[in-house]
Design a protein around this motif. Structure first.
Motif, PDB file in Angstrom:
ATOM      1  N   GLU A 103       0.849  -1.195   0.000  1.00  0.00           N
ATOM      2  CA  GLU A 103       0.000   0.000   0.000  1.00  0.00           C
ATOM      3  C   GLU A 103       0.881   1.241   0.000  1.00  0.00           C
TER       4      GLU A 103
ATOM      5  N   SER B 296       1.126   5.396  -0.747  1.00  0.00           N
ATOM      6  CA  SER B 296       0.339   6.611  -0.836  1.00  0.00           C
ATOM      7  C   SER B 296       0.972   7.613  -1.802  1.00  0.00           C
TER       8      SER B 296
ATOM      9  N   GLY C 232      -4.324   3.867  -5.314  1.00  0.00           N
ATOM     10  CA  GLY C 232      -4.867   2.958  -4.313  1.00  0.00           C
ATOM     11  C   GLY C 232      -4.734   1.486  -4.656  1.00  0.00           C
TER      12      GLY C 232
END
Length: 191
Positions: free
Chosen positions: A142, A144, A166
């Motif tokens: 994940e 960002s 995402g």
């Protein structure tokens, strides 16, 4: 085409990543193998070289077994399908699970106008000083954002701001072939 372009960029950046800065016109010597390759899905909100905006179509991360880490940007250049710029550095650090910082000491600049080895352009190497900051957790795939800035000896500034969409990253781990203390990787769990 984008994945193939980034794989080619990674292959040649790995060859040149450990070369001394300024040695870009010398023949490359065998270099450490890539141990991790990650393809990120998202958008470059900013990519500038010397104040000039460039569109980019993809960003990838790779790290060699010696610890040199690289954020490679594939430019969206219709006249040059091999146009990539790589922020390259050593001694990355993970102050916490959601932050990876990479001091940048060279830029790898590749285009169709560079000399070729095995039919592929070899990047020029520019000594720089800068920093890439990655927010998010590579361990959980994940991400960002990535933010990089670097300035070369002539005052040319390189700037990247990248936002993830995402989607999980596509990661390839490649078995380590050497023994010894591993370099800090953004893919390692923080204890």
């Amino acid at each position: 085409m984008t994945i193939q372009l980034l794989r080619q960029a990674v292959a040649f950046a790995a060859i040149l990543a450990a070369m001394p800065a300024g040695a870009s016109d010398e023949l490359p010597r065998p270099e450490p193998d890539t141990i991790i390759f990650a393809m990120m899905s998202g958008k470059c909100s900013t990519f500038k070289v010397a104040g000039r905006d460039f569109p980019c179509r993809a960003v990838a991360f790779f790290q060699t077994e010696e610890g040199r880490a690289n954020f490679t940007v594939a430019l969206d250049d219709p006249s040059d399908d091999s146009h990539t710029i790589t922020f390259s550095g050593d001694n990355g650090r993970r102050p916490d699970a959601n932050l990876y910082e990479l001091p940048i000491d060279r830029m790898l600049l590749k285009s169709k106008y560079r000399p070729k080895v095995d039919g592929l352009p070899v990047p020029s190497v520019e000594a720089t000083a800068g920093l890439c900051t990655q927010i998010g957790n590579f361990v959980t795939l994940e991400l960002s954002s990535i933010s990089c800035t670097a300035v070369d000896g002539n005052g040319k500034k390189y700037e990247l701001k990248y936002q993830s969409d995402g989607a999980p990253m596509a990661v390839r781990r490649i078995k380590r072939m050497r023994v010894g203390s591993p370099a800090v990787s953004p893919f390692d769990d923080v204890k």
